[in-house]
Design an enzyme around this catalytic site. Sequence first.
Site, short mmCIF file in Angstrom:
data_model
loop_
_atom_site.label_atom_id
_atom_site.label_comp_id
_atom_site.label_asym_id
_atom_site.label_seq_id
_atom_site.Cartn_x
_atom_site.Cartn_y
_atom_site.Cartn_z
N ARG A 294 2.32 -6.13 11.96
CA ARG A 294 2.22 -7.03 13.11
C ARG A 294 0.99 -7.91 12.96
NH1 ARG A 294 3.14 -4.45 18.92
NH2 ARG A 294 2.15 -6.00 20.23
N HIS B 196 9.00 8.54 16.28
CA HIS B 196 7.80 8.53 15.44
C HIS B 196 6.56 8.20 16.28
CE1 HIS B 196 5.29 8.04 12.05
NE2 HIS B 196 5.43 6.75 11.86
N ASN C 82 0.81 -1.23 0.00
CA ASN C 82 0.00 0.00 0.00
C ASN C 82 0.84 1.27 0.00
OD1 ASN C 82 -2.50 -1.21 -0.11
ND2 ASN C 82 -2.71 -1.35 2.12
N ASN D 216 11.21 -7.74 10.66
CA ASN D 216 11.47 -6.60 9.79
C ASN D 216 12.95 -6.22 9.74
OD1 ASN D 216 8.89 -6.50 8.91
ND2 ASN D 216 8.26 -4.71 10.09
N1 APR Z 1 11.79 -7.39 -0.24
C1 APR Z 1 10.90 -6.62 -0.88
N2 APR Z 1 9.63 -6.47 -0.48
C2 APR Z 1 9.24 -7.11 0.61
C3 APR Z 1 10.11 -7.93 1.37
C4 APR Z 1 11.44 -8.06 0.89
N3 APR Z 1 12.34 -8.82 1.54
N4 APR Z 1 9.42 -8.46 2.42
C5 APR Z 1 8.16 -7.98 2.34
N5 APR Z 1 8.04 -7.17 1.26
C6 APR Z 1 6.87 -6.49 0.74
C7 APR Z 1 5.59 -7.30 0.91
O1 APR Z 1 5.52 -8.38 -0.02
C8 APR Z 1 4.53 -6.22 0.69
O2 APR Z 1 4.14 -6.13 -0.67
O3 APR Z 1 6.60 -5.28 1.45
C9 APR Z 1 5.25 -4.92 1.12
C10 APR Z 1 4.61 -4.27 2.34
O4 APR Z 1 3.37 -3.81 1.94
P1 APR Z 1 2.05 -3.82 2.88
O5 APR Z 1 1.98 -5.12 3.60
O6 APR Z 1 0.92 -3.36 2.03
O7 APR Z 1 2.40 -2.74 3.99
P2 APR Z 1 2.25 -1.14 3.85
O8 APR Z 1 0.94 -0.73 4.37
O9 APR Z 1 2.69 -0.73 2.49
O10 APR Z 1 3.35 -0.66 4.92
C11 APR Z 1 4.72 -0.86 4.66
O11 APR Z 1 5.41 1.12 5.84
O12 APR Z 1 4.30 2.71 7.11
C12 APR Z 1 5.05 1.53 7.14
O13 APR Z 1 4.19 0.39 9.11
C13 APR Z 1 4.26 0.36 7.71
O14 APR Z 1 6.20 -1.06 7.99
C14 APR Z 1 5.05 -0.81 7.20
C15 APR Z 1 5.53 -0.30 5.82
#
Ligand code: APR
Length: 324
Positions: free
Chosen positions: A98, A191, A13, A111
């Site tokens: 989480r 934050h 997102n 993470n």
């Molecule tokens: N390499 C690349 N992408 C990854 C990896 C990785 N090793 N591991 C996870 N991802 C991707 C996931 O597949 C997912 O598409 O990271 C993306 C995270 O997206 P969402 O789950 O939609 O989370 P989002 O709401 O975008 O938030 C991302 O930003 O604001 C912060 O707290 C929030 O830590 C979170 C981050």
Amino acid sequence: MRRAKISIIGAGNVGATCAHWAASKELGDIVLIDIPEIEVTKPDGTKEKVPFTMPAGKALDLYEASPVEGYDSKIIGTSDYSKTADSDVVIVTAGIARKPGMSRDDLIATNTKIVREVAQNVAKHSPKAIMIVVSNPLDAMVYVAWKASGFPTNQIIGQAGVLDAARYRSFLAEEIGCSVEDVQALLLGGHGDDMVPLPRYTFAGGIPIAQLVKKERLEQIVQRARDGGAEIVKLLKTGSAYYAPAAATVQMAEAIIKDKKRILPCAAYCEKEYGVGGYFVGVPCVLGTNGVERVIQIELDDNEKKAFQTSVDHVKELVKTVKL
Ligand code: APR
């Protein structure tokens, strides 16, 4: 003239919304990176791994919007880091949210692994990039990205203050009944829960906020801004905020790409600054081509110093839980 190149790691997102805003501002070409495969459950209940094509789908969809919106940007989605080579700015949103039953420490451990791997790949393919970290818990993840990348401290910034200030500014504008553009605010420290608002440095149209909003009401607004992330999670139910986090991140990216020298509150590395002693904390920074070009030290009174120190102590405790 070469177009700027922005790589966004994590096409979820926040990442996809960053891509949307960066494209609509025509900041440059965009590469969306995510994991190569995901596990799916087949109708018979067995699991199999399939290629994760979602980033390519989002990128193509965004590119197909470009004739309508009028931006000339190449946009691709892939898991291949070689496509990110020589990026000017890399935005890190990769990570997991989480999940039920998961402790805060479990989340940090997961993470940390993700951000470490991402930062190593970024350093390998774009050694000169400015890396903006968005993944949470932010104050720890920006530290992990710094250690794993080996980047000089000016090349690593955490996105926190612009978002926290945006929440605070929007609530203040609503309260005063004025344009959001006219509210200027500065926050320090960690934050969200750990942010330190500074009413003495908050103005609407140049007027000190204390002349426009009563103290008790200001305290309520500060608390709402502090809890801003949780308020959105409660409403969305299936995820966390992404429009405002992405807008805040893209504002930072724009300041860097256009060398605007904007003064924005960011999580920047502070050694001697504010007596922090080697951590990333929210402070006013000048952002330009070289990333964090300067941390500005402002005068704090005793109460402000105390609140800032408490926030810095929380950041240090959080970073101590990280196992690199
Ligand atoms: N390499 C690349 N992408 C990854 C990896 C990785 N090793 N591991 C996870 N991802 C991707 C996931 O597949 C997912 O598409 O990271 C993306 C995270 O997206 P969402 O789950 O939609 O989370 P989002 O709401 O975008 O938030 C991302 O930003 O604001 C912060 O707290 C929030 O830590 C979170 C981050």
